[in-house]
Design an enzyme around this catalytic site. Structure first.
Site, PDB file in Angstrom:
ATOM      1  N   GLY A  44      28.433  -6.702 -18.846  1.00  0.00           N
ATOM      2  CA  GLY A  44      28.826  -5.366 -18.410  1.00  0.00           C
ATOM      3  C   GLY A  44      30.105  -4.787 -18.979  1.00  0.00           C
ATOM      4  O   GLY A  44      30.372  -3.606 -18.784  1.00  0.00           O
ATOM      5  N   GLU A  99      27.760 -13.074 -19.429  1.00  0.00           N
ATOM      6  CA  GLU A  99      26.582 -12.581 -20.166  1.00  0.00           C
ATOM      7  C   GLU A  99      26.852 -11.270 -20.900  1.00  0.00           C
ATOM      8  O   GLU A  99      26.192 -10.259 -20.642  1.00  0.00           O
ATOM      9  CB  GLU A  99      25.414 -12.342 -19.187  1.00  0.00           C
ATOM     10  CG  GLU A  99      25.073 -13.490 -18.279  1.00  0.00           C
ATOM     11  CD  GLU A  99      24.107 -13.076 -17.155  1.00  0.00           C
ATOM     12  OE1 GLU A  99      23.819 -11.884 -17.003  1.00  0.00           O
ATOM     13  OE2 GLU A  99      23.651 -13.967 -16.434  1.00  0.00           O
ATOM     14  N   PRO A 100      27.799 -11.239 -21.803  1.00  0.00           N
ATOM     15  CA  PRO A 100      28.079  -9.965 -22.474  1.00  0.00           C
ATOM     16  C   PRO A 100      26.996  -9.614 -23.486  1.00  0.00           C
ATOM     17  O   PRO A 100      26.470 -10.483 -24.175  1.00  0.00           O
ATOM     18  CB  PRO A 100      29.406 -10.230 -23.194  1.00  0.00           C
ATOM     19  CG  PRO A 100      29.402 -11.693 -23.458  1.00  0.00           C
ATOM     20  CD  PRO A 100      28.617 -12.344 -22.346  1.00  0.00           C
ATOM     21  N   GLY A 101      26.662  -8.351 -23.552  1.00  0.00           N
ATOM     22  CA  GLY A 101      25.743  -7.873 -24.580  1.00  0.00           C
ATOM     23  C   GLY A 101      26.467  -6.838 -25.418  1.00  0.00           C
ATOM     24  O   GLY A 101      26.901  -7.089 -26.550  1.00  0.00           O
ATOM     25  N   ARG A 102      26.675  -5.670 -24.806  1.00  0.00           N
ATOM     26  CA  ARG A 102      27.292  -4.541 -25.504  1.00  0.00           C
ATOM     27  C   ARG A 102      28.658  -4.905 -26.117  1.00  0.00           C
ATOM     28  O   ARG A 102      28.962  -4.499 -27.239  1.00  0.00           O
ATOM     29  CB  ARG A 102      27.495  -3.398 -24.503  1.00  0.00           C
ATOM     30  CG  ARG A 102      27.867  -2.080 -25.133  1.00  0.00           C
ATOM     31  CD  ARG A 102      28.234  -1.046 -24.063  1.00  0.00           C
ATOM     32  NE  ARG A 102      27.376  -1.022 -22.921  1.00  0.00           N
ATOM     33  CZ  ARG A 102      26.388  -0.138 -22.713  1.00  0.00           C
ATOM     34  NH1 ARG A 102      26.173   0.810 -23.586  1.00  0.00           N
ATOM     35  NH2 ARG A 102      25.643  -0.192 -21.624  1.00  0.00           N
ATOM     36  N   TYR A 114      20.557   8.820 -21.669  1.00  0.00           N
ATOM     37  CA  TYR A 114      21.730   8.720 -20.787  1.00  0.00           C
ATOM     38  C   TYR A 114      22.737   9.829 -21.041  1.00  0.00           C
ATOM     39  O   TYR A 114      23.836   9.791 -20.505  1.00  0.00           O
ATOM     40  CB  TYR A 114      22.482   7.402 -21.016  1.00  0.00           C
ATOM     41  CG  TYR A 114      21.649   6.150 -20.958  1.00  0.00           C
ATOM     42  CD1 TYR A 114      21.114   5.697 -19.757  1.00  0.00           C
ATOM     43  CD2 TYR A 114      21.419   5.401 -22.109  1.00  0.00           C
ATOM     44  CE1 TYR A 114      20.373   4.525 -19.705  1.00  0.00           C
ATOM     45  CE2 TYR A 114      20.673   4.233 -22.064  1.00  0.00           C
ATOM     46  CZ  TYR A 114      20.160   3.805 -20.856  1.00  0.00           C
ATOM     47  OH  TYR A 114      19.424   2.645 -20.817  1.00  0.00           O
ATOM     48  N   CYS A 171       9.039  15.959 -31.518  1.00  0.00           N
ATOM     49  CA  CYS A 171       8.689  17.226 -30.867  1.00  0.00           C
ATOM     50  C   CYS A 171       9.152  17.271 -29.426  1.00  0.00           C
ATOM     51  O   CYS A 171       8.334  17.283 -28.498  1.00  0.00           O
ATOM     52  CB  CYS A 171       7.182  17.425 -30.960  1.00  0.00           C
ATOM     53  SG  CYS A 171       6.654  17.373 -32.660  1.00  0.00           S
ATOM     54  N   TYR A 207      21.737  -1.714 -27.618  1.00  0.00           N
ATOM     55  CA  TYR A 207      20.734  -0.834 -27.016  1.00  0.00           C
ATOM     56  C   TYR A 207      20.322   0.283 -27.978  1.00  0.00           C
ATOM     57  O   TYR A 207      20.047   1.402 -27.570  1.00  0.00           O
ATOM     58  CB  TYR A 207      21.229  -0.284 -25.667  1.00  0.00           C
ATOM     59  CG  TYR A 207      21.681  -1.393 -24.736  1.00  0.00           C
ATOM     60  CD1 TYR A 207      20.735  -2.244 -24.178  1.00  0.00           C
ATOM     61  CD2 TYR A 207      23.033  -1.636 -24.480  1.00  0.00           C
ATOM     62  CE1 TYR A 207      21.133  -3.299 -23.359  1.00  0.00           C
ATOM     63  CE2 TYR A 207      23.431  -2.684 -23.662  1.00  0.00           C
ATOM     64  CZ  TYR A 207      22.474  -3.502 -23.106  1.00  0.00           C
ATOM     65  OH  TYR A 207      22.867  -4.550 -22.302  1.00  0.00           O
TER      66      TYR A 207
HETATM   67  N1  LLP Z   1      23.275  -9.467 -17.592  1.00  0.00           N
HETATM   68  C1  LLP Z   1      22.388  -8.759 -16.859  1.00  0.00           C
HETATM   69  C2  LLP Z   1      21.784  -9.375 -15.691  1.00  0.00           C
HETATM   70  C3  LLP Z   1      22.073  -7.441 -17.229  1.00  0.00           C
HETATM   71  O1  LLP Z   1      21.213  -6.736 -16.496  1.00  0.00           O
HETATM   72  C4  LLP Z   1      22.684  -6.882 -18.375  1.00  0.00           C
HETATM   73  C5  LLP Z   1      22.358  -5.516 -18.811  1.00  0.00           C
HETATM   74  C6  LLP Z   1      23.589  -7.668 -19.115  1.00  0.00           C
HETATM   75  C7  LLP Z   1      23.863  -8.961 -18.684  1.00  0.00           C
HETATM   76  C8  LLP Z   1      24.286  -7.165 -20.336  1.00  0.00           C
HETATM   77  O2  LLP Z   1      25.057  -6.057 -20.042  1.00  0.00           O
HETATM   78  P1  LLP Z   1      26.105  -5.499 -21.129  1.00  0.00           P
HETATM   79  O3  LLP Z   1      27.161  -6.551 -21.328  1.00  0.00           O
HETATM   80  O4  LLP Z   1      25.384  -5.229 -22.369  1.00  0.00           O
HETATM   81  O5  LLP Z   1      26.642  -4.272 -20.500  1.00  0.00           O
HETATM   82  N2  LLP Z   1      20.320   0.422 -21.962  1.00  0.00           N
HETATM   83  C9  LLP Z   1      21.596   0.678 -21.326  1.00  0.00           C
HETATM   84  C10 LLP Z   1      22.232  -0.599 -20.820  1.00  0.00           C
HETATM   85  C11 LLP Z   1      21.341  -1.370 -19.851  1.00  0.00           C
HETATM   86  C12 LLP Z   1      21.967  -2.661 -19.413  1.00  0.00           C
HETATM   87  C13 LLP Z   1      21.009  -3.495 -18.636  1.00  0.00           C
HETATM   88  N3  LLP Z   1      21.510  -4.769 -18.220  1.00  0.00           N
HETATM   89  C14 LLP Z   1      22.481   1.426 -22.309  1.00  0.00           C
HETATM   90  O6  LLP Z   1      22.031   1.732 -23.416  1.00  0.00           O
HETATM   91  O7  LLP Z   1      23.617   1.761 -21.985  1.00  0.00           O
END
Ligand code: LLP
Length: 418
Positions: A242, A276-279, A319, A345, A374
């Site tokens: 997050g 659990e970082p993604g972004r 978003y 379109c 994403y």
């Molecule tokens: N862990 C869990 C349980 C999650 O649901 C998520 C993201 C993450 C980790 C990773 O979150 P991050 O570190 O990337 O913020 N499509 C949206 C974001 C959806 C996130 C869903 N869950 C966007 O484009 O902003």
């Protein structure tokens, strides 16, 4: 019209330079995603270092960007994986992430998915409801192996982010309340086929404020204390992902402050932290390249029509997310406001609204910044558009990591049924 010098012209993020991006666009065509694997390594290292000597496992959230070469890079850095489908688990394994570093989350897992996860022997399954936990138990019983689980607890805290990506409030579908979790842990503790080894929360994405995370950690740490007092030997404290990134001028959370805030709440608890970082890892490490096709004025409104669209990068349409857009050839000094729109379109098909851009040549390439998270992972084939190619930059060299789809790829699963 303003002078370009007086504007806060965005810098290209990562180590990308414009010449390299021009070359990528020329060699691989547009639309195109470009990922900086060196930058991904840096971001991973920053997060890892923030937790210092503390027992920590970074489980990269594959949903942000599940390109195999990106995962492989993270696997080489010893990352684990947070997966939300069997597809993601397969990707993690294929890219070299060991099964004992894989966790499986998500609110709607089915029996066949749970069985497969148990058969593979991943670290644990994050369960999100009592019904799901009972299904995990019966799957484990059938296989004759106890299932390691963690329970996702919803701390009911407002993460102060976009409502679509907020997950830690009681009105959200995720996890169970603290009260319900206690009952579930007791049940699991007494089950022959469940091994509750973790506790989990994740309150939302693109978080830019530390307080809600710290408050959640405090609530969940209290629960962890009471579980340990009941001799429920949990070992992992999973803080979710997050952490937000800068798309425009957001002030973001420093990973070190983040780690300190969590560690502060975990005092007295000897648990391995899972993050659990993604972004945070991939967001600023990728750009999306698109080419100007046409330009036109409607009344006084300027439109720049490009070859990339909402099917490639849906965040602006979905978003109302802002991504900086930078021309790779900024010789022109005059800026004016334009909507950068795609060929799909739908009026909602845009990559940017009211973006300050110099006068552009058709054929010129624009870089849409901070598109590493994403972006491709949310891409679709809407309007029967083949998904674009992805390339990676590492040590200054560019290579293809996913080839551009072709029309044949789109129809192959249907054409035999005509
Ligand atoms: N862990 C869990 C349980 C999650 O649901 C998520 C993201 C993450 C980790 C990773 O979150 P991050 O570190 O990337 O913020 N499509 C949206 C974001 C959806 C996130 C869903 N869950 C966007 O484009 O902003």
């Amino acid at each position: 019209m303003k002078n370009i010098e007086s504007q806060n012209i965005p810098k290209l993020d990562g180590n990308f330079d414009k010449d390299l991006l021009q070359k990528a666009a020329k060699d691989f065509g547009t639309p195109l995603y470009v990922y900086d694997l060196d930058r991904i390594q840096e971001r991973y290292a920053q997060m890892k270092a923030a937790f210092g000597g503390r027992k920590t496992m970074i489980c990269y959230a594959l949903k942000a960007n599940s390109n195999l070469s990106v995962i492989k890079k993270l696997a080489s850095l010893e990352s684990g994986a947070d997966c939300v489908s069997l597809g993601e688990i397969q990707r993690a394994i294929l890219a070299g992430i060991p099964k004992y570093k894989i966790i499986y989350s998500g609110v709607g897992k089915q029996a066949f998915e749970i069985q497969e996860a148990l058969r593979i022997g991943i670290l644990f399954i994050n369960v999100e409801s009592k019904e799901e936990m009972l299904l995990v138990e019966s799957c484990a019983q059938e296989l004759g192996v106890p299932a390691r689980i963690s329970i996702r607890v919803n701390p009911d805290i407002d993460p102060q982010t976009h409502p679509y990506i907020s997950t830690g409030l009681k009105e959200n579908k995720f996890g169970v309340s603290i009260e319900e979790a206690k009952g579930m842990y007791l049940l699991a503790h007494h089950s022959k086929y469940l091994e509750p080894i973790g506790i989990h929360f994740h309150i939302g994405s693109q978080l830019t404020k530390l307080k809600p995370i710290a408050e959640s950690a405090r609530k969940i740490a209290q629960l962890a204390h009471s579980l340990l007092a009941l001799k429920i030997e949990i070992k992992f404290f999973d803080i979710g992902g997050g952490i937000g990134i800068t798309y425009s001028d957001e002030t973001t959370i420093n990973p070190y402050d983040y780690a300190q805030a969590i560690l502060e709440e975990l005092r007295g608890l000897d648990l391995t932290i899972i993050c659990e970082p993604g972004r945070f890892i991939v967001g600023n490490s990728g750009v999306f390249l698109t080419k100007v096709l046409y330009q036109k004025m409607h009344q006084n409104k300027r439109f720049v029509i490009v070859d990339g669209a909402m099917n490639d990068l849906i965040r602006p349409s979905f978003y109302d997310a802002y991504h900086q857009i930078v021309p790779l050839n900024t010789e022109s000094q005059e800026l004016s406001s334009a909507d950068v729109v795609g060929p799909i379109c739908e009026s909602g098909d845009y990559l940017g609204k009211n973006i300050s851009l110099p006068s552009l040549q058709n054929g010129e390439v624009l870089a849409v910044l901070s598109a590493g998270a994403y972006g491709f992972s949310m891409a679709s084939n809407y309007n029967s558009r083949p998904r674009c190619a992805e390339v990676a930059v590492e040590n200054g060299a560019i290579r293809l990591v996913r080839k551009r789809e072709c029309i044949e790829d789109l129809i192959v699963l249907e054409k035999d049924y005509l």
